[in-house]
Design a protein around this motif. Structure first.
Motif, PDB file in Angstrom:
ATOM      1  N   LYS A  92      -4.654   8.340  -2.597  1.00  0.00           N
ATOM      2  CA  LYS A  92      -6.045   8.283  -3.047  1.00  0.00           C
ATOM      3  C   LYS A  92      -7.024   8.215  -1.890  1.00  0.00           C
ATOM      4  O   LYS A  92      -8.070   8.856  -1.921  1.00  0.00           O
ATOM      5  N   ASP A  93      -6.717   7.416  -0.876  1.00  0.00           N
ATOM      6  CA  ASP A  93      -7.686   7.224   0.215  1.00  0.00           C
ATOM      7  C   ASP A  93      -7.323   7.986   1.490  1.00  0.00           C
ATOM      8  O   ASP A  93      -7.964   7.811   2.517  1.00  0.00           O
ATOM      9  N   LYS A  94      -6.297   8.837   1.403  1.00  0.00           N
ATOM     10  CA  LYS A  94      -5.872   9.676   2.535  1.00  0.00           C
ATOM     11  C   LYS A  94      -5.620   8.844   3.798  1.00  0.00           C
ATOM     12  O   LYS A  94      -6.104   9.165   4.877  1.00  0.00           O
ATOM     13  N   TYR A  95      -4.885   7.759   3.622  1.00  0.00           N
ATOM     14  CA  TYR A  95      -4.449   6.882   4.710  1.00  0.00           C
ATOM     15  C   TYR A  95      -5.580   6.089   5.384  1.00  0.00           C
ATOM     16  O   TYR A  95      -5.405   5.583   6.480  1.00  0.00           O
ATOM     17  N   ALA A  96      -6.722   5.970   4.728  1.00  0.00           N
ATOM     18  CA  ALA A  96      -7.838   5.223   5.333  1.00  0.00           C
ATOM     19  C   ALA A  96      -7.458   3.757   5.568  1.00  0.00           C
ATOM     20  O   ALA A  96      -7.702   3.213   6.644  1.00  0.00           O
ATOM     21  N   LEU A  97      -6.850   3.110   4.569  1.00  0.00           N
ATOM     22  CA  LEU A  97      -6.455   1.714   4.737  1.00  0.00           C
ATOM     23  C   LEU A  97      -5.339   1.604   5.774  1.00  0.00           C
ATOM     24  O   LEU A  97      -5.327   0.672   6.580  1.00  0.00           O
TER      25      LEU A  97
ATOM     26  N   TYR B  72      -2.082   5.501  -0.506  1.00  0.00           N
ATOM     27  CA  TYR B  72      -2.525   6.413   0.551  1.00  0.00           C
ATOM     28  C   TYR B  72      -2.878   7.798   0.004  1.00  0.00           C
ATOM     29  O   TYR B  72      -3.637   8.537   0.618  1.00  0.00           O
TER      30      TYR B  72
ATOM     31  N   TYR C 149       0.834  -1.206   0.000  1.00  0.00           N
ATOM     32  CA  TYR C 149       0.000   0.000   0.000  1.00  0.00           C
ATOM     33  C   TYR C 149       0.870   1.258   0.000  1.00  0.00           C
ATOM     34  O   TYR C 149       0.645   2.194  -0.767  1.00  0.00           O
TER      35      TYR C 149
END
Length: 194
Positions: free
Chosen positions: A142-147, A140, A134
């Protein structure tokens, strides 16, 4: 930052509570008169193998290091590749299937806790490898560290669970091992006098 400190506080608190906890069902003394020398030797063999497996499998320093990597969100080129510790299949099968030298309840609890521990340690290393990919792929962005946040929480929970499984295993084994040592002591003393 406060959130991360709170998570570490929860982790440390759980470690201290689990290390002090006892299994009240197993605090009764083992009747050493009914334990044969053969069973006592098998208990000691199981205990020694358990120590070896637990020491290899649950490396607390490495677990803390992984949690630190996840917390700092460091670049992927700084994240080392870690693999799950390799344990002999014979030792794994041996501890996962305790013999009839334990009572039925202890056998069942050992089976369950080792099974959960094996699954949890596999999930812990799989999550870490997912995190490395990841970060390497810069997903990160794209999802702003959500995962990353999700993995961090899962890893913390898994690390707590691993510590608890390890402690429960020791809580089950301790009184039985003490009984085995007591059962073997007269035999050892008799051997010394010969």
């Amino acid at each position: 930052m406060k959130k991360n400190l709170l998570l570490y506080g929860v982790f440390l608190c759980a470690l201290s509570v689990s290390s002090c906890s006892g299994n009240p069902k197993n605090n009764q003394t083992v009747d050493t008169r009914s334990m044969s020398a053969k069973n006592a030797n098998e208990v000691m063999k199981y205990y020694d193998t358990s120590l070896k497996v637990l020491k290899s499998l649950v490396n607390e320093d490495e677990i803390k290091t992984v949690l630190g990597y996840l917390d700092r969100r460091i670049a992927s080129d700084s994240l080392p590749a870690l693999t799950q510790p390799v344990i002999s299949a014979q030792d794994t099968v041996f501890v996962a299937h305790p013999g009839d030298y334990f009572n039925e309840e202890d056998r069942q609890n050992l089976k369950e806790n080792y099974g959960r521990m094996f699954r949890s340690i596999s999930a812990f290393y799989e999550n870490y490898n997912t995190y490395r990919v990841y970060m390497q792929n810069k997903a990160y962005e794209k999802d702003k560290y959500a995962l990353a946040d999700k993995i961090r929480k899962e890893e913390l929970l898994l690390s707590i669970a691993l510590s608890e499984y390890k402690q429960v295993i020791f809580d089950i084994l301790t009184p039985v091992v003490e009984g085995a040592k007591t059962a073997l002591t007269p035999i050892e003393k008799g051997t010394d006098k010969s």
